[in-house]
Design a protein around this motif. Structure first.
Motif, PDB file in Angstrom:
ATOM      1  N   ARG A   2       8.669  42.304  20.688  1.00  0.00           N
ATOM      2  CA  ARG A   2       8.040  40.964  21.046  1.00  0.00           C
ATOM      3  C   ARG A   2       6.833  40.805  20.416  1.00  0.00           C
ATOM      4  O   ARG A   2       6.318  40.041  19.449  1.00  0.00           O
ATOM      5  CB  ARG A   2       8.176  39.909  21.917  1.00  0.00           C
ATOM      6  N   LYS A   3       6.029  41.395  20.044  1.00  0.00           N
ATOM      7  CA  LYS A   3       4.643  41.816  20.307  1.00  0.00           C
ATOM      8  C   LYS A   3       4.382  41.391  18.985  1.00  0.00           C
ATOM      9  O   LYS A   3       3.973  40.459  17.743  1.00  0.00           O
ATOM     10  CB  LYS A   3       3.650  42.664  20.337  1.00  0.00           C
ATOM     11  N   ILE A   4       5.531  42.527  18.130  1.00  0.00           N
ATOM     12  CA  ILE A   4       5.404  42.873  16.673  1.00  0.00           C
ATOM     13  C   ILE A   4       6.221  41.212  15.617  1.00  0.00           C
ATOM     14  O   ILE A   4       5.778  40.639  14.722  1.00  0.00           O
ATOM     15  CB  ILE A   4       6.961  43.427  15.914  1.00  0.00           C
ATOM     16  N   VAL A   6       5.812  37.546  16.896  1.00  0.00           N
ATOM     17  CA  VAL A   6       4.366  37.361  17.734  1.00  0.00           C
ATOM     18  C   VAL A   6       3.403  37.652  15.992  1.00  0.00           C
ATOM     19  O   VAL A   6       2.970  36.403  15.278  1.00  0.00           O
ATOM     20  CB  VAL A   6       3.718  37.554  18.523  1.00  0.00           C
ATOM     21  N   GLY A   7       3.169  39.008  15.116  1.00  0.00           N
ATOM     22  CA  GLY A   7       2.466  39.586  14.601  1.00  0.00           C
ATOM     23  C   GLY A   7       2.798  39.036  13.385  1.00  0.00           C
ATOM     24  O   GLY A   7       2.370  38.691  12.669  1.00  0.00           O
ATOM     25  N   LEU A 268      -4.089  46.145  16.077  1.00  0.00           N
ATOM     26  CA  LEU A 268      -3.203  45.211  17.395  1.00  0.00           C
ATOM     27  C   LEU A 268      -1.884  45.712  17.435  1.00  0.00           C
ATOM     28  O   LEU A 268      -1.020  45.321  18.243  1.00  0.00           O
ATOM     29  CB  LEU A 268      -3.698  43.663  16.047  1.00  0.00           C
ATOM     30  N   PHE A 269      -1.405  46.159  16.480  1.00  0.00           N
ATOM     31  CA  PHE A 269       0.183  46.397  16.658  1.00  0.00           C
ATOM     32  C   PHE A 269       0.787  47.486  15.917  1.00  0.00           C
ATOM     33  O   PHE A 269       2.280  48.411  15.951  1.00  0.00           O
ATOM     34  CB  PHE A 269       0.730  45.108  15.493  1.00  0.00           C
TER      35      PHE A 269
ATOM     36  N   ASP B 134       4.828  53.267  26.293  1.00  0.00           N
ATOM     37  CA  ASP B 134       4.273  52.824  25.865  1.00  0.00           C
ATOM     38  C   ASP B 134       3.283  52.963  25.659  1.00  0.00           C
ATOM     39  O   ASP B 134       2.139  52.295  25.343  1.00  0.00           O
ATOM     40  CB  ASP B 134       4.757  51.065  26.370  1.00  0.00           C
TER      41      ASP B 134
END
Lengths: 331, 491
Positions: A2-4, A6-7, A268-269, B134
């Motif tokens: 999900r983070k990606i 959003v990125g 960040l990613f 993670d």
């Protein structure tokens, strides 16, 4: 995952925002509606299509090219300080470009692509020279060794450029401004001249994204994973040189974009090149468009060379990364 | 699975580092490669895996020459894990392991399949790193990082795994976890493993076969007990070693013997005067540890000790846990429990008989406490139900000399035979069977040697040292028995 996602969404949003700002802000305010409004003011239409638009696109292309090339160099050399500028590759491209411009070389088959082609050849030669020499100095190619070699290469090539300029006796101010890096007053021909190279170069890197991930664990381990290391390395070096060469050909040496953008993106990613490469590409475009905007308006009506702005941001980031690497390594 | 035929190769084709190496590895075997620094262990792995070119010979994997595999095909067949370190950029553990799926993926397009997902999850589970999924690799400890790298190799799902010192820099907990996990894969999933080891003892514990390399050639090959022979290891490593069985596992272990000798040790001799008789115990303290074998209550078996205690307890001494009580007793009296051998007796310490014997072969000191209220004829003992009386013969023999394991055991036998004879001569009776007793039910014997001075390969009854022990124990025990009889008013 999900983070990606959003990125990507945020990166694209920022890119569109910077394009909008780049088009509309300046000595003459150009509303966005000029893009589609057929009855818009003629001067505004003129400024938009002939001055601002090619300028913004060129800045975007150059920024994207330098950022993705930086990300690939860093991954390939396992060195967070590597980027076209610090490796001396930009200087090599400059020599190629200056030679073309001042000796007025025009290869008949290459046509308008003569300049970027010579630039790329210069970039490639300097890249191979830097890596070759650094490997001679120490086989493990420590971070500092590579950067020092880049500095040696840059200094030497700057001297070559100065010598050429002195010999040709052209007006210095214009050349120096070009060397500091600028995307102003280039127009559409320059955009047309570089976009194919940048597209091909970026694709060459992108096709090796998983190979880059594997090579982070060392070339030996990458071979054991079934990576054709020789081919991937060559593709990455060629692609990186192509991107650097074409960017330098149209905008001169703009430093640190290839350092700052991948670093922030990675922070960040993460270091997964499947996302690091495309995200750096998009973010690089945004950053250089914004930097160009700042260079235009900060001391208006005078324009600053864009390289000044990027160095203002880039040098401290360089120092920070260097500090952190040395501290964590305890060396 | 793997057939290495007359393989030679190295960095420089003119100077091969490994020469004429041949061996076979069957499926589901764990093979360890040992050898001194620079013997070509890593080079062997690199030539087998094809990173370095062979100058002659061939490598067959499942009957097919390694050269006939494509790079990706080979990566699906064989996973190789060189010594890895975390690098400048941090990957999450999951990303790290996922990279192991590279050879299973299409070159141009992203094809992350269910198989990939499963293989990654399984590999993380096997190596016990699922909880770190993670986390960034460089925030993990060396052991966890190493497990992530092994998981990456396992995710390749190759049948053959080549490892270069996988336990480097790991503490024994992480060594055990990693090796247990690999052994588990070998035994239950038929994984074939070839691994370089620095630690011979670890290799011995986990490998089916060992290969000992010397100057790029195989010095010996076979099961651990065939390869880890003292002579082999000494020749290859130019170091004195001693081989001994693992206390629990049926595997040999090897330990080095320092060349360095501390001064003064050579002049140490035990004399009868050094044994002190205190109110509650008989005590010997030595300057240097003595190699000892005994059936004592505290620290029985083989060991090295500096304090020797024979404690007198009341004849009504009863304790649920005599071992623990004795340990506390030693601590209370200032003895280090791990450096002390201790026995117990109901005989008062003042009744100890201490004598010194010497001949041209050497000298010994014997100390005996004898109480025979519980005398037993060993041949009639099966008729007894339980022991009711107190009484113990504790025998100490200190040898000024060097004994082999063999002579230690023979010294025990010699001392025991001498004791039995003394009981017979003193006519000690088993009160239940009314026959001549051979001892008591709780006798202890201790043989301790200084391990310098004269060397005694054997200590049977007619060897030089055996004669001293036989005579010494016989005579000393007789005196102690007579003393006992006097005390009991029999004599």
């Amino acid at each position: 995952m999900r983070k990606i996602v959003v990125g990507y969404i945020v990166a694209i949003f920022i890119l569109l925002l910077s394009i909008w700002l780049g088009i509309s802000v300046g000595s003459v305010k150009v509303p966005l509606s000029t893009l589609w409004d057929t009855e818009a003011d003629e001067m505004a239409t003129n400024i938009l299509w002939n001055i601002r638009m090619p300028r913004v696109l060129l800045a975007g292309l150059v920024g994207a090219a330098l950022a993705i090339a930086g990300a690939a160099f860093q991954g390939l050399l396992k060195n967070p300080l590597a980027d076209p500028y610090t490796l001396g590759v930009s200087s090599g491209a400059s020599v190629g470009a200056v030679m073309t411009l001042f000796f007025n070389i025009s290869a008949p088959i290459l046509g308008i692509f003569t300049l970027p082609t010579f630039s790329m050849v210069g970039a490639m030669l300097s890249l191979f020279a830097v890596i070759g020499f650094a490997k001679l100095v120490d086989r493990t190619m420590k971070m500092e060794t590579l950067i020092l070699t880049g500095i040696i290469m840059s200094s030497f090539l700057s001297a070559v450029i100065s010598l050429m300029i002195a010999l040709t006796g052209e007006e210095l101010r214009q050349i120096i401004s070009w060397l500091m890096g600028s995307v102003s007053m280039r127009g559409w021909p320059y955009v047309k001249m570089v976009w194919p190279f940048i597209l091909i170069g970026a694709l060459m890197l992108w096709f090796n994204r998983r190979e880059l991930n594997a090579m982070l664990f060392g070339e030996e381990r990458a071979k054991y994973l079934g990576v054709n290391v020789k081919r991937s390395k060559l593709m990455l070096l060629l692609g990186g040189s192509m991107l650097t060469g074409s960017a330098v050909a149209v905008s001169g040496t703009i430093g640190f974009i290839g350092l700052v953008v991948p670093h922030m993106t990675r922070l960040l990613f993460g270091a997964d090149h499947r996302h690091l490469l495309p995200l750096s590409f998009i973010n690089g475009a945004s950053l250089l468009i914004v930097c160009d905007l700042v260079a235009r308006i900060i001391i208006a009506p005078t324009e600053l060379p864009i390289g000044v702005i990027t160095s203002f941001i880039g040098a401290p980031v360089f120092a920070y990364i260097f500090f952190r690497q040395r501290r964590t390594k305890g060396a | 699975m793997l057939n290495v035929k007359q393989l030679s190769g190295g960095y420089d084709p003119k100077k091969p580092i490994i020469k004429d190496i041949s061996f076979k590895v069957e499926k589901g075997q764990f093979v360890g490669i040992l050898g001194p620094n620079g013997s070509g262990k890593s080079t062997l792995i690199k030539v087998i895996s094809g990173i370095l070119a062979e100058t002659s010979g061939s490598v067959l994997i499942d009957g097919k020459n390694r050269k006939d595999y494509s790079t990706k095909e080979l990566a699906r067949k064989m996973a190789v894990l060189p010594q890895l370190h975390a690098h400048a950029f941090s990957h999450s553990v999951r990303e790290t392991v996922s990279i192991g799926r590279y050879p299973h993926q299409n070159s141009w397009f992203q094809t992350w399949s269910k198989d990939d997902e499963e293989a990654v999850a399984t590999a993380m589970d096997q190596t016990g790193i699922t909880q770190y999924t993670d986390q960034q690799l460089d925030f993990l400890s060396g052991g966890e990082q190493q497990r992530a790298f092994v998981a990456q190799a396992l995710a390749q799902q190759a049948d053959l795994l080549l490892l270069d010192e996988p336990t480097n820099h790991l503490d024994i907990e992480h060594q055990r976890k990693l090796m247990d996990m690999i052994r588990h894969e070998v035994v239950y999933h038929d994984l074939t493993v070839i691994s370089i080891f620095h630690d011979m003892n670890l290799a011995s514990l986990y490998c089916d076969q060992l290969i000992l390399l010397e100057n790029g050639q195989i010095s010996s090959i076979g099961e651990p007990h065939e390869v880890l022979k003292e002579k082999h290891v000494m020749e290859v490593y130019h170091t004195k070693v001693s081989s001994y069985p693992h206390p629990v596992m049926p595997k040999p272990q090897v330990t080095l013997i320092p060349d360095f000798q501390e001064e003064g040790q050579a002049s140490m001799t035990i004399t009868s005067k050094q044994i002190k008789v205190k109110d509650e115990f008989v005590e010997l303290q030595t300057m240097f540890p003595l190699k000892t074998i005994s059936s004592a209550v505290h620290n029985a078996g083989f060991g090295w000790f500096q304090s020797f205690i024979n404690r007198s307890v009341d004849k009504n001494y009863m304790c649920e846990n005599a071992h623990e009580e004795l340990k506390q007793y030693l601590e209370k009296h200032g003895f280090s429990p791990s450096n002390t051998v201790a026995m117990m007796t109901a005989v008062a310490s003042k009744h100890v008989v201490i004598r010194e014997y010497s001949s041209q072969v050497g000298s010994i000191v014997v100390a005996v406490t004898a109480g025979v209220g519980n005398a037993v004829d060993v041949s009639q003992a099966y008729k007894r139900v339980e022991t009711t009386h107190v009484g113990t013969i504790n025998t100490w023999v200190f040898v000024n000399g060097t004994l082999t394991d063999e002579s230690f055991m023979q010294a025990m036998i010699t001392a025991t035979e001498a004791k039995v004879k003394a009981l017979a001569v003193e006519n000690i009776q088993d009160n239940i069977s009314n026959t001549t007793a051979t001892g008591t039910s709780t006798d202890s014997v201790l043989i301790a040697a200084t391990q310098n001075g004269p060397f005694f390969e054997y200590a049977g009854t007619i060897t030089g040292i055996g004669k001293l022990i036989g005579r010494g124990v016989f005579e000393t025990t007789r005196i102690a028995l007579q003393d006992y009889k006097r005390a009991k008013g029999v004599l």
